[in-house]
Design a protein around this motif. Structure first.
Motif, short mmCIF file in Angstrom:
data_model
loop_
_atom_site.label_atom_id
_atom_site.label_comp_id
_atom_site.label_asym_id
_atom_site.label_seq_id
_atom_site.Cartn_x
_atom_site.Cartn_y
_atom_site.Cartn_z
N MET A 1 -41.59 50.58 65.33
CA MET A 1 -41.61 49.55 66.35
C MET A 1 -43.06 49.16 66.63
O MET A 1 -43.92 50.01 66.76
CB MET A 1 -40.94 50.07 67.62
N LEU A 2 -43.29 47.86 66.72
CA LEU A 2 -44.62 47.34 67.00
C LEU A 2 -44.58 46.48 68.27
O LEU A 2 -44.56 45.26 68.20
CB LEU A 2 -45.13 46.50 65.84
N PRO A 3 -44.57 47.12 69.44
CA PRO A 3 -44.54 46.32 70.67
C PRO A 3 -45.82 45.52 70.83
O PRO A 3 -46.88 45.92 70.37
CB PRO A 3 -44.40 47.36 71.78
N GLN A 34 -51.58 40.56 66.78
CA GLN A 34 -52.66 41.49 67.12
C GLN A 34 -53.35 41.94 65.84
O GLN A 34 -52.67 42.32 64.88
CB GLN A 34 -52.09 42.75 67.80
N PRO A 35 -54.66 41.94 65.78
CA PRO A 35 -55.36 42.37 64.56
C PRO A 35 -54.95 43.77 64.10
O PRO A 35 -54.80 44.00 62.91
CB PRO A 35 -56.84 42.34 64.98
N CYS A 36 -54.70 44.69 65.02
CA CYS A 36 -54.33 46.05 64.64
C CYS A 36 -52.92 46.13 64.05
O CYS A 36 -52.57 47.11 63.40
CB CYS A 36 -54.46 46.99 65.83
N ALA A 37 -52.11 45.11 64.23
CA ALA A 37 -50.73 45.12 63.73
C ALA A 37 -50.62 44.50 62.33
O ALA A 37 -49.63 44.74 61.64
CB ALA A 37 -49.82 44.37 64.69
N LYS A 38 -51.61 43.73 61.91
CA LYS A 38 -51.52 43.04 60.62
C LYS A 38 -51.29 44.00 59.46
O LYS A 38 -50.47 43.75 58.59
CB LYS A 38 -52.76 42.19 60.38
N GLU A 39 -52.01 45.09 59.44
CA GLU A 39 -51.87 46.06 58.36
C GLU A 39 -50.45 46.64 58.33
O GLU A 39 -49.88 46.85 57.26
CB GLU A 39 -52.89 47.19 58.54
N LYS A 40 -49.87 46.86 59.49
CA LYS A 40 -48.53 47.43 59.57
C LYS A 40 -47.45 46.42 59.19
O LYS A 40 -46.35 46.80 58.82
CB LYS A 40 -48.28 47.97 60.97
N LEU A 41 -47.74 45.13 59.29
CA LEU A 41 -46.77 44.08 58.95
C LEU A 41 -46.72 43.77 57.46
O LEU A 41 -45.68 43.34 56.96
CB LEU A 41 -47.11 42.79 59.69
N THR A 42 -47.81 43.97 56.77
CA THR A 42 -47.90 43.58 55.37
C THR A 42 -46.81 44.22 54.53
O THR A 42 -46.65 45.44 54.52
CB THR A 42 -49.29 43.93 54.81
N LEU A 47 -37.61 42.63 62.49
CA LEU A 47 -36.47 42.19 63.30
C LEU A 47 -37.03 41.62 64.60
O LEU A 47 -37.71 42.31 65.36
CB LEU A 47 -35.52 43.35 63.62
N LEU A 48 -36.77 40.34 64.83
CA LEU A 48 -37.22 39.65 66.01
C LEU A 48 -36.01 39.46 66.93
O LEU A 48 -34.96 39.01 66.48
CB LEU A 48 -37.79 38.29 65.60
N ILE A 49 -36.14 39.82 68.19
CA ILE A 49 -35.04 39.69 69.14
C ILE A 49 -35.40 38.61 70.15
O ILE A 49 -36.44 38.66 70.78
CB ILE A 49 -34.77 41.03 69.85
#
Length: 87
Positions: A1-3, A34-42, A47-49
């Motif tokens: 999860m990436l809040p 968020q810049p810190c989330a980009k690596e985790k998204l690649t 899932l978008l709610i």
């Protein structure tokens, strides 16, 4: 999860009484990841709610932002949907 992955980068007027095309234009460039989330998204599936999509403009803006940040797929789960009477 990436809040708090998506951040609003600019204020936009209420979408309430705008047409579909005006809603899309209103949200163009409104969000960033968020810049810190980009690596985790690649390469990931996201899932978008969304509680109640009306025209889909916000979901579309979120999806484009997430895909540009590297997400390979964005699925959307909604709780309700606005149905317009076309008669």
């Amino acid at each position: 999860m990436l809040p708090r992955t998506l951040i609003r980068r600019k204020r936009s007027p209420s979408q309430g009484r705008l047409s579909r095309s005006r809603r899309a234009a209103n949200l163009r460039g409104a969000f960033r990841v968020q810049p810190c989330a980009k690596e985790k998204l690649t390469g990931r599936r996201v899932l978008l709610i969304d509680d109640v999509p009306t025209t889909g403009a916000t979901v579309t803006a979120y999806t484009k932002t997430l895909r540009r940040a590297g997400a390979t797929q964005v699925d959307v789960l909604t709780l309700a949907r606005v149905v317009r009477d076309r008669s």
